[in-house]
Design an enzyme around this catalytic site. Structure first.
Site, PDB file in Angstrom:
ATOM      1  N   GLY A  10       0.814  -1.214   0.000  1.00 36.55           N
ATOM      2  CA  GLY A  10       0.000   0.000   0.000  1.00 36.55           C
ATOM      3  C   GLY A  10       0.842   1.256   0.000  1.00 36.55           C
ATOM      4  N   GLU A  64       7.063   5.064   8.349  1.00 42.33           N
ATOM      5  CA  GLU A  64       6.849   4.946   9.789  1.00 42.33           C
ATOM      6  C   GLU A  64       7.180   6.243  10.522  1.00 42.33           C
ATOM      7  OE1 GLU A  64       8.007   0.674  11.057  1.00 42.33           O
ATOM      8  OE2 GLU A  64       9.172   1.115   9.266  1.00 42.33           O
TER       9      GLU A  64
END
Lengths: 339, 749
Positions: free
Chosen positions: B465, B714
């Site tokens: 994704g 992240e």
């Protein structure tokens, strides 16, 4: 999910023939009515409910989904979908608390599926009830105990609880109905009857597995709400962890009849905090004839939660419930009422 | 350009739409369980209803009587499976707890699997299988009886005499913080499909590490790795949960072999809470000593992390909290607490989410203690060296703060708690830093370039994704000087050259670097044969313009040139924790991931950001809403502003979720997860996210890797929880030090 017989009833008589074998309100009943299916199918997949026969009553929509507003009041067919009722302009104007209680519930997809009759019979979201790997749930397995009493119970009830069950009644619409003195019309093997909505749900007491007073095979066909002019000044306030698609931590359905600064009449029901739709009659009595000053509101809120008991994680619901009611009454008083 | 596709600034690539976008929005993209296999049988797992005990008897008579049931697998007939070494670095087993009994070591441990002709029959039979279990009292969490504290082998940065510096400090702050258990809950469930063909097997399973899946499954079932092919073209969310081999995969492979028929498993949502990994709860003690001007002279960070009985999984985020500012002296410590739980694992930004939450909350508390603006406190402690003297490769933290603060309107903030209101709503503004180490792993790729200007890129990367297909296509287009439409990218298959684990935000840097290398090799061959030189790599990634190579190809007498490249980043060294090293490329081929960078490289390599949040808290009922969030991030070269913005946006939303909602509840009596479904495990809905602004701050860093990319996947969910907590304090004067921040924590005030 376990195998079951699917039967589609074309009319009420056919539904009753198949449905009469058991109590629709009991979790373990062998026969269950299917309308929107948003509770039943969910619980069947979880293996919580294992009916042997599912009687699909959606064909009754032809005769039992009407929304009628007349001089006597409002009549809502039990197969009307939540979204249809919430969208009704008449209801939004004359009974905003009804429209709001419906549109603040669930998600758009669920509101399009779920019927009003099924809505008021929606089963609790107690995590121990919904997970069969916990052996102790009196609602699911009578006599097995209650895992929630000393378990994770943040979402559980503080009013109407018993030593055997503290599961919260999860619905919103029920609070609007009980506040407005609604009647339930049911049809059974012995014909039709009507009774106050306030008598539909049973507090858990020693038999939490029996949730309503419906008799064997009885089918809810309609709700009637008497004309209540001051219901124009009504609202449903729902406090929850996120903005949408979530059950109430505490909610209040209120309707106010104001004469100047004084309260001539008032209706109060509480949700998210009780085991059944909860009418706060003592609180109403305290408010009648008084103004909405802070001291009175404190007394009213205290009266509404007199006798409330927390079980640890949900202790906060007593204070939250009081504040929710206070806020709802203030908001209702401040409403601008369309003529 | 539009909001979803921001204009590229300096050192940023074009917002090319995702190459697979159309497939995804039309439902044509095939996820692992969508892959067709011939005549599959369907599996349903049976999981333990207790966290600790011993299976004493199994009665499968009723279950086997369900029509369509083919076989039932339990510990009694699965002894053929080998034990896989637990690998806390990724790639190997996700847990040491791999047996299906008789010993039960955590809630929801797999104790059986029914395989039947239909999913419904398998499920019905699973409910009818009876297991007698002698139950023992489990230890659930930090405060349970019977837990054991131990020191995991984690790096614990230390510099100077932090204790003395704290004692000498003019201003002292001490605080405790806690973060809850969380589960990834990717929308795509944990699925596994295995089909055997003689002694070879193909596994279709959503994976963040194709070579890890292939090699680990081979070890698990006892075949050579070349007998295993792993396929995972698309992954419907992973967030760390699909990076290692979980016990289900070997079980499905064994069943498919026994039944001589493909077997498909789609585990249920609640099973996903216990058959894979999760983010364990943590606790933190922070001590800060500072001068009156805000300069921090002493930083001490102790962390406690929950884990299973056998496995010392720890994220050890002190490695990063100790570097974020130019502290005077530093002392850190990490402890594991072992309980009767399943083994935790990677979850988006594993070390920094809990540890930076604690640090960034403490920074706000210190700012109030100093009567200083929290942005200025960060500025005073900003610097190009950490306490050990190590330098940063690049650092744009304050640029991020300044841009985000301006966009947010921070200068209008009245710092006094409870001072800002809108009717019945208390308004709070808070901010915090985001930080994530820049990693890179060894990678290999194959590129073909044809005379007609078409290119084909092969790399076993992972389209989880993040947009890897698209950015790999973009880098090939740029290097080869062709439009991106001319590039075909193949990923997600273990027959392709290996990419590192899609964890640690490594993929874009690692894959783009090696693909660029292969493209450059093709260019070199073309140039040596009189081809038009490729345009020099540009500041921004873009699609190239046409190059006419037909004559060159004709001269070479070939229609296609192919180059295979390997790239081992110079930062890949023996992992200081594991202390082992073989040829990193060989390790990658055999399914081990080795990441370099972050604090272990020659310089400190990190992406940074700043987030500003507005919260509104109702005066009476105290529900908390977040109407506004602004984040600014600097992360070296941005390959694609569209996919980058999307990553940041998802991160910030997850950060809000982490602050206000997400927590897996554990019944301490049973050590069991209770809210193991998406109705009770709350995340924000659309109505909860109103204004969200992402600012891409230009930054150039040629040290981090050949393409100058810092991983961003992240970054944006780090610090958000602290920013929200800081805003809640500003609104209400209540400092919540245990996440999530729920309204009951504000009711007493």
């Amino acid at each position: 999910m376990q195998p079951f017989v699917y039967s589609r009833a074309e009319d009420a008589a056919a539904a009753l023939r198949n449905g009469n074998a058991s109590l629709p309100s009991a979790v373990e009943s062998a026969n269950q009515y299917l309308a929107g299916g948003t509770t039943l199918v969910d619980l069947m997949k979880l293996n919580v409910m294992r009916p042997r026969m599912v009687v699909d009553i959606n064909a009754l929509e032809k005769t039992a989904a009407q929304i009628e507003l007349g001089a006597q009041g409002l009549r809502l067919g039990a197969l009307a979908r939540m979204s249809a009722v919430a969208d009704s302009a008449d209801i939004r104007k004359n009974f905003p608390v009804i429209a709001q209680s419906l549109e603040l519930a669930a998600s758009a997809q669920i509101r399009n599926m779920a019927s009003l009759g099924g809505n008021v019979l929606q089963r609790t979201r107690c995590i121990y009830f919904r997970d069969t790997s916990y052996p102790n749930c009196n609602k699911r397995t009578p006599g097995s105990g209650c895992a929630a009493l000393e378990g994770i119970n943040r979402m559980h009830a503080v009013l109407g609880t018993s030593r055997d069950c503290i599961a919260t009644y999860p619905g919103d619409f029920g609070q609007a109905l009980i506040a407005l003195d609604a009647q339930v019309e049911v049809q059974g093997q012995d014909g039709k009857r009507a009774f106050p909505f306030a008598q539909l749900h049973r507090q858990p007491g020693a038999s939490p597995h029996i949730e309503t007073t419906l008799k064997e095979g009885e089918l809810i066909t309609a709700f009637t709400i008497p004309a209540l002019p001051f219901a124009k000044r009504s609202l449903y306030l729902k406090i929850r962890d996120r903005s949408s698609y979530e059950f109430a931590l505490a909610s209040a359905a209120v309707a106010l009849d104001l004469e100047g600064d004084k309260v001539r009449d008032v209706r109060i029901a509480l949700g998210g905090v009780a085991t059944v739709p909860w009418r706060a009659a003592d609180a109403e009595a305290r408010l009648k004839g008084k103004g909405l000053d802070d001291q009175t509101l404190t007394e009213v809120a205290n009266a509404a939660f007199a006798g409330a008991t927390g079980h640890g994680h949900n202790d906060f619901k007593v204070e939250l419930g009081k504040r929710t009611l206070t806020r709802a009454l203030k908001q209702a008083a401040a409403m601008e009422i369309p003529t | 350009m539009n909001r979803a596709a921001p204009d590229p600034k300096q050192n940023m690539g074009k917002p090319e739409p995702r190459l697979e976008g159309r497939l995804k929005v039309t439902g044509e993209a095939r996820y692992a369980s969508d892959m067709p296999v011939n005549n599959p049988a369907f599996a349903f797992l049976i999981t333990s209803p207790v966290a600790k005990g011993q299976i004493t008897a199994i009665d499968l008579a009723d279950a086997k009587a369900v029509p369509g049931v083919l076989d039932i697998f339990t510990h009694e007939n699965t002894g053929d499976l080998k034990h896989l070494k637990y690998d806390p670095q990724g790639g190997g087993g996700s847990t040491s707890i791999q047996d299906f009994g008789p010993k039960i070591q955590h809630d929801g441990q797999i104790i059986g699997m029914v395989v039947a002709d239909t999913y419904e029959a398998a499920r019905e039979a699973a409910y009818k299988a009876k297991f007698e279990i002698a139950t023992e009292k489990p230890s659930a969490g930090f405060h349970s009886e019977g837990v054991k504290e131990a020191s995991p082998k984690k790096s614990e940065p230390k510099a100077g005499d932090a204790e003395k510096a704290f004692d000498d400090a003019a201003v002292k702050f001490e605080g405790w913080y806690g973060t809850p258990t969380q589960h990834h809950n990717p929308i795509e469930l944990f699925t596994t499909t295995v089909a055997w063909n003689n002694d070879e097997l193909t596994v279709y399973e959503p994976s963040q590490f194709m070579y890890g899946l292939k090699n680990s499954l081979a070890s698990k079932v006892g075949v050579k790795p070349e007998k295993v092919r792993a396929i995972s073209h698309f992954v419907g969310g992973a967030f760390g949960s699909k990076a290692q081999l979980t016990p289900r995969t070997g079980l499905v492979a064994l069943a498919a072999k026994r039944l001589n028929r493909p077997v498909k498993l789609v585990a249920t949502r609640d099973q996903g809470f216990t058959i894979a990994t999760y983010r364990a709860e943590t606790q933190h003690k922070i001590r800060i000593g500072a001068q009156r001007d805000g300069k921090i002279t002493s930083f001490q960070h102790q962390g406690w992390e929950l884990t299973s009985r056998p496995d010392a999984y720890a994220v050890g985020g002190v490695e990063d909290s100790a570097r974020l500012y130019s502290f005077g002296a530093v002392k850190t410590d990490v402890k594991n607490v072992h309980a009767d739980r399943n083994t935790p694992g990677f979850m988006r930004s594993p070390p920094v989410v809990p540890y930076i939450y604690a640090l960034e909350s403490a920074m706000d508390e210190l700012a109030y203690q100093l009567k200083m603006d929290p942005v200025e406190l960060r500025r005073v402690n900003d610097g190009m060296k950490d306490a050990t003297g190590k330098e940063w490769s690049s650092r744009s933290l304050m640029q991020c703060y300044d841009e985000a603060a301006a966009a947010f309107g921070w200068s209008k903030r009245n710092a006094e708690p409870g001072s800002m209101r809108d009717g019945d709503w208390l308004i709070g503004w808070g901010c915090a830093s985001a930080v994530y180490p820049t990693h890179m792993g060894p990678a290999a790729a194959r590129v073909q370039f044809s005379a007609d200007g078409q290119a084909r890129v092969q790399i076993a990367a992972h389209e989880i994704g993040t947009g890897i297909l698209t950015v790999v296509g973009q880098i090939a287009a740029e290097r080869l000087g062709i439009p991106v439409e001319n590039v075909r990218v193949e990923v997600g298959d273990s027959v392709l050259p290996p990419a590192p684990v899609a964890g640690g935000s490594t993929q874009t840097a690692s894959c783009c670097s090696v693909v660029a290398k292969a493209c450059d090799a093709i260019n070199a061959r073309l140039n040596a044969n009189g081809g038009t030189p490729a345009p020099a790599p540009r500041e921004t990634v873009g699609t190239g313009t046409g190059r006419n190579h037909e004559e060159t190809f004709a001269r070479l007498g070939v229609a296609t040139l192919e180059e295979y490249a390997e790239q081992v980043p110079k930062e890949v060294k023996p992992n200081p924790v594991m202390g082992l090293v073989v040829d990193p490329m060989k390790k990658l081929y055999s399914g081990s991931s080795m990441l370099g960078g972050g604090s272990h490289a020659e310089k400190l390599m990190y992406a940074l950001g700043a987030e500003f949040v507005e919260v509104r808290v109702h005066r009476l009922t105290r529900e908390i809403r977040v109407p506004r969030i602004v984040g600014a991030f600097a992360a070296g070269r941005i390959m694609n502003t569209r996919t980058a913005r999307s990553q940041y946006m998802g991160g910030m939303i997850w950060g809000i979720s982490s602050a206000l909602h997400e927590a897996t509840e554990i019944d301490p009596r049973y050590a069991r997860y209770t809210n193991d479904n998406l109705a009770d495990y709350i995340i924000p809905v659309n109505a909860d996210i109103q204004q969200l602004e992402v600012i891409l701050v230009p930054e150039k860093d040629d040290l981090v890797n050949p393409v100058g990319v810092k991983g961003i996947g992240e970054l944006a969910n780090v610090g958000t929880a602290a920013a929200v907590a800081n805003a809640v304090f500003h609104a209400t004067g209540v400092r919540v030090r245990e996440l999530p921040i729920r309204l009951e924590k504000l009711l007493t005030a």
